[in-house]
Design a protein around this motif. Structure first.
Motif, PDB file in Angstrom:
ATOM      1  N   TYR A  81     -28.079  56.530  -8.683  1.00 13.56           N
ATOM      2  CA  TYR A  81     -29.300  57.214  -8.262  1.00 13.56           C
ATOM      3  C   TYR A  81     -30.333  57.250  -9.393  1.00 13.56           C
ATOM      4  O   TYR A  81     -31.489  56.862  -9.204  1.00 13.56           O
ATOM      5  CB  TYR A  81     -28.972  58.629  -7.788  1.00 13.56           C
ATOM      6  CG  TYR A  81     -30.194  59.431  -7.442  1.00 13.56           C
ATOM      7  CD1 TYR A  81     -30.890  59.209  -6.265  1.00 13.56           C
ATOM      8  CD2 TYR A  81     -30.667  60.415  -8.314  1.00 13.56           C
ATOM      9  CE1 TYR A  81     -32.022  59.932  -5.950  1.00 13.56           C
ATOM     10  CE2 TYR A  81     -31.797  61.147  -8.004  1.00 13.56           C
ATOM     11  CZ  TYR A  81     -32.470  60.903  -6.824  1.00 13.56           C
ATOM     12  OH  TYR A  81     -33.589  61.626  -6.527  1.00 13.56           O
ATOM     13  N   GLN A 110     -34.047  55.400 -10.017  1.00  7.99           N
ATOM     14  CA  GLN A 110     -35.260  56.180 -10.294  1.00  7.99           C
ATOM     15  C   GLN A 110     -35.936  55.701 -11.586  1.00  7.99           C
ATOM     16  O   GLN A 110     -37.158  55.529 -11.631  1.00  7.99           O
ATOM     17  CB  GLN A 110     -34.903  57.672 -10.434  1.00  7.99           C
ATOM     18  CG  GLN A 110     -34.419  58.311  -9.155  1.00  7.99           C
ATOM     19  CD  GLN A 110     -35.534  58.435  -8.138  1.00  7.99           C
ATOM     20  OE1 GLN A 110     -36.674  58.702  -8.484  1.00  7.99           O
ATOM     21  NE2 GLN A 110     -35.190  58.207  -6.887  1.00  7.99           N
ATOM     22  N   LYS A 111     -35.118  55.486 -12.608  1.00  7.70           N
ATOM     23  CA  LYS A 111     -35.663  55.055 -13.900  1.00  7.70           C
ATOM     24  C   LYS A 111     -36.313  53.682 -13.776  1.00  7.70           C
ATOM     25  O   LYS A 111     -37.422  53.467 -14.292  1.00  7.70           O
ATOM     26  CB  LYS A 111     -34.546  55.031 -14.945  1.00  7.70           C
ATOM     27  CG  LYS A 111     -35.023  54.687 -16.352  1.00  7.70           C
ATOM     28  CD  LYS A 111     -33.937  54.936 -17.372  1.00  7.70           C
ATOM     29  CE  LYS A 111     -33.152  53.689 -17.625  1.00  7.70           C
ATOM     30  NZ  LYS A 111     -32.181  53.824 -18.717  1.00  7.70           N
ATOM     31  N   SER A 167     -37.583  52.297 -11.124  1.00 12.01           N
ATOM     32  CA  SER A 167     -38.828  52.364 -10.352  1.00 12.01           C
ATOM     33  C   SER A 167     -39.965  52.944 -11.192  1.00 12.01           C
ATOM     34  O   SER A 167     -41.112  52.496 -11.092  1.00 12.01           O
ATOM     35  CB  SER A 167     -38.636  53.169  -9.068  1.00 12.01           C
ATOM     36  OG  SER A 167     -38.444  54.527  -9.356  1.00 12.01           O
ATOM     37  N   LEU A 207     -36.062  60.432 -17.338  1.00 13.02           N
ATOM     38  CA  LEU A 207     -37.157  60.356 -16.369  1.00 13.02           C
ATOM     39  C   LEU A 207     -38.373  61.144 -16.839  1.00 13.02           C
ATOM     40  O   LEU A 207     -39.522  60.688 -16.710  1.00 13.02           O
ATOM     41  CB  LEU A 207     -36.686  60.855 -15.003  1.00 13.02           C
ATOM     42  CG  LEU A 207     -35.564  60.063 -14.318  1.00 13.02           C
ATOM     43  CD1 LEU A 207     -35.172  60.722 -13.009  1.00 13.02           C
ATOM     44  CD2 LEU A 207     -35.946  58.620 -14.109  1.00 13.02           C
TER      45      LEU A 207
END
Length: 160
Positions: free
Chosen positions: A85, A89-90, A92, A146
């Motif tokens: 997950y 996220q990172k 993107s 993030l």
């Protein structure tokens, strides 16, 4: 001509009384009756066996599926789920901010340090995959990564 009930009853009684009582069939019928009874019993045996076999097969398939689901299928590790997950996220975020200029020059060094901390926690989780404290620390490290990427490329004062 319409026939009423007393006339019909009289006609039927008269016809039955005039009927020859000793009529014999042209051939022996008992052999055919016996064959029909024997084959009917064999058909019944076949129809009784198939539902039982079908039920046994269905129960066996259900038992194999249950064993596969509950005992053989490995339980997904929380480390893998969390890592997948946050790495998505990172990635993107890095793609989103790829062409934007960063506010600091050493942010990649800080990101590298956080990734090293991530690897250390993952190594510890190999020995204790269900350790909640280590899982929480890993999630915090991912969140810090993030946050670092977001703050370096899009600080809050630019969104006012």
């Amino acid at each position: 001509m319409k026939m009423n009930k007393p006339n019909f009853d009289d006609y039927l009684n008269e016809s039955l009384n005039t009927l020859d009582k000793d009529i014999t069939p042209q051939k022996d019928l008992w052999a055919g009756i016996e064959r029909a009874m024997v084959s009917n019993k064999q058909d019944l045996k076949g129809t009784i066996i198939w539902p039982k076999l079908t039920a046994i097969a269905a129960c066996t398939v259900a038992a194999l599926i249950a064993v596969n689901i509950f005992f053989i299928a490995p339980e997904p590790l929380p480390v893998v789920a969390i890592s997948d997950y946050f790495s998505a996220q990172k990635n993107s975020l890095l793609v989103e901010y790829e062409n934007k200029e960063a506010l600091t020059t050493n942010w990649q060094t800080q990101l590298q340090e956080l990734e090293e901390a991530e690897q250390a926690i993952k190594q510890a989780l190999e020995n204790e995959p269900q350790n909640q404290a280590l899982l929480t620390m890993l999630a915090q490290i991912y969140q810090q990564q993030l946050d670092l990427i977001n703050k370096v490329h899009a600080p809050r004062w630019q969104h006012i």
